[in-house]
Design an enzyme around this catalytic site. Structure first.
Site, mmCIF file in Angstrom:
data_model
loop_
_atom_site.group_PDB
_atom_site.id
_atom_site.type_symbol
_atom_site.label_atom_id
_atom_site.label_comp_id
_atom_site.label_asym_id
_atom_site.label_seq_id
_atom_site.Cartn_x
_atom_site.Cartn_y
_atom_site.Cartn_z
ATOM 1 N N ASP A 155 0.872 -1.175 0.000
ATOM 2 C CA ASP A 155 0.000 0.000 0.000
ATOM 3 C C ASP A 155 0.902 1.216 0.000
ATOM 4 O OD1 ASP A 155 -2.559 1.461 0.395
ATOM 5 O OD2 ASP A 155 -1.562 2.072 2.235
ATOM 6 N N GLU A 239 -1.274 -1.286 -6.289
ATOM 7 C CA GLU A 239 -2.419 -0.614 -6.891
ATOM 8 C C GLU A 239 -1.940 0.256 -8.032
ATOM 9 O OE1 GLU A 239 -6.083 0.746 -4.183
ATOM 10 O OE2 GLU A 239 -4.150 1.248 -3.360
ATOM 11 N N CYS A 295 -13.334 -9.827 7.719
ATOM 12 C CA CYS A 295 -14.681 -10.304 7.418
ATOM 13 C C CYS A 295 -15.232 -9.790 6.095
ATOM 14 C CB CYS A 295 -15.635 -9.936 8.555
ATOM 15 S SG CYS A 295 -15.984 -8.175 8.637
ATOM 16 N N ASP A 321 -3.108 1.272 7.029
ATOM 17 C CA ASP A 321 -2.290 0.943 5.863
ATOM 18 C C ASP A 321 -2.027 -0.555 5.732
ATOM 19 O OD1 ASP A 321 -2.204 3.641 5.354
ATOM 20 O OD2 ASP A 321 -0.317 3.946 6.431
#
Ligand SMILES: [Zn+2]
Length: 362
Positions: A155, A239, A295, A321
């Protein structure tokens, strides 16, 4: 050379709608050498002169291909570079000779040239801070690393340059802050000097030198980081930066970080390629920060100021992060997670960024 070629080309087009090619311009070099005001062009090798015109050609191609703005004139204060092809330089007994020079270059080698390599090209570069660099283009074979089954997600942020899914935070080197302080002070000095004076030029040179130090420090950090990540992991997931960048405010810290990420991605790309690793880029936006990696619950809001949060559904406490990095890893390794190789804990693979994510194709 570059500026002159650019001026002629622009003039030919605006005044006569005539298109001058690199070939047309290179043909004129001989005449320029004979002309009184540019006779000094004969003092240097013609190889970099022609390469300069070729560089301009590339700049125009980028412009026509809508990849760049219209070429602009180069300033002496921004430094510059020149490129020599095989006929323009010679390496003999560890000494480098450039065409039309009378002595070998005084080089401090950062690393020896690869054995039995015959560089096809060399580039001499002058930085705005007044340092000279020379680099060689060599053909070398690189052995791929043995395969392994580790994967990592990264990240990219501002508070930490990079946070990994393993929980590691890579921050700015300590020296960086000191350089930044020094830079700010020197820029204040520079703003008080009369433009064009010797004093102003000297201060500008000092400013450029600190910029260089910051850039070198960053470059060194990114090289060490990318090499380590590539050595330790088979798959690296990041990303897409262009998507990422659009989501943030445009400020100075952001633009500096953007430049670093761009460089890190580039390094990861070619190093993965060298060593037989895989870089996966998540090219579609998904809420990596807002999704609970435990979850799969997606919270509606996650302001940048929130560094730690508790999932309202399962109660897991997340570092912002690290959680994002884990989600990036999951999104990039859906096939892995389904097989249970990377995150056996996760059972519902389809949950990753459900709904707005649309990452099923990854
Ligand atoms: Zn949760």
């Amino acid at each position: 050379m570059y500026n002159r070629a650019l001026a002629l080309r622009s003039e030919a087009w605006t005044q006569r709608k005539e298109k001058l090619s690199a070939y047309d311009l290179i043909k004129q070099i001989t005449d320029w050498k004979k002309s009184e005001d540019t006779a000094w062009l004969a003092d240097v090798s013609s190889v970099p002169l022609q390469q300069s015109v070729n560089n301009l050609e590339v700049a125009f191609q980028n412009f026509f291909g809508k990849r760049a703005k219209y070429p602009s004139f180069k300033k002496k204060s921004s430094g510059g570079s020149c490129r020599f092809t095989v006929s323009g330089f010679r390496i003999k007994n560890g000494e480098v000779w450039l065409a039309k020079t009378t002595a070998p270059l005084d080089i401090h080698w950062s690393q020896p040239l690869p054995k039995d390599s015959h560089p096809a090209q060399c580039t001499v570069r002058l930085t705005p801070s007044g340092e000279w660099y020379i680099s060689f283009l060599c053909d070398v074979s690189i052995e791929p690393l043995p395969k392994m089954d580790k994967a990592i997600g990264l990240d990219m942020g501002i508070s930490a340059l990079v946070t990994t899914s393993a929980g590691e935070k890579i921050v700015n080197p300590k020296t960086m802050k000191r350089y930044r302080v020094r830079l700010a002070r020197m820029q204040r000095h520079a703003s008080r000097k009369t433009l064009g004076s010797t004093n102003s030029a000297r201060t500008q040179r000092k400013v450029a030198r600190i910029h260089q130090k910051i850039s070198d420090t960053r470059q060194d950090q990114l090289h060490k980081l990318s090499t380590r990540l590539v050595h330790e992991n088979q798959v690296i997931v990041i990303e897409d930066l262009s998507v990422h960048g659009m989501l943030r405010n445009h400020n100075l810290a952001g633009s500096i970080a953007d430049a670093s990420w761009g460089r890190l991605r580039h390094m990861l790309e070619y190093k993965c390629n060298w060593y037989g690793r895989e870089l996966r880029v998540i090219d579609r936006w998904f809420p990596s920060s807002k999704t609970c990696h435990e979850c799969g619950h997606v919270v509606s809001k996650m302001p940048l100021s929130v560094r730690e949060w508790t999932c309202p559904k399962c109660g897991a406490v997340h570092d912002r992060d690290v959680n994002a990095a884990i989600n990036i890893l999951s999104a990039g390794t859906v096939d892995y997670t389904c097989g249970g190789a990377v995150k056996p804990k996760r059972t519902k693979c389809v949950d990753v960024g459900s709904g707005e994510a649309g990452i099923s194709g990854l």
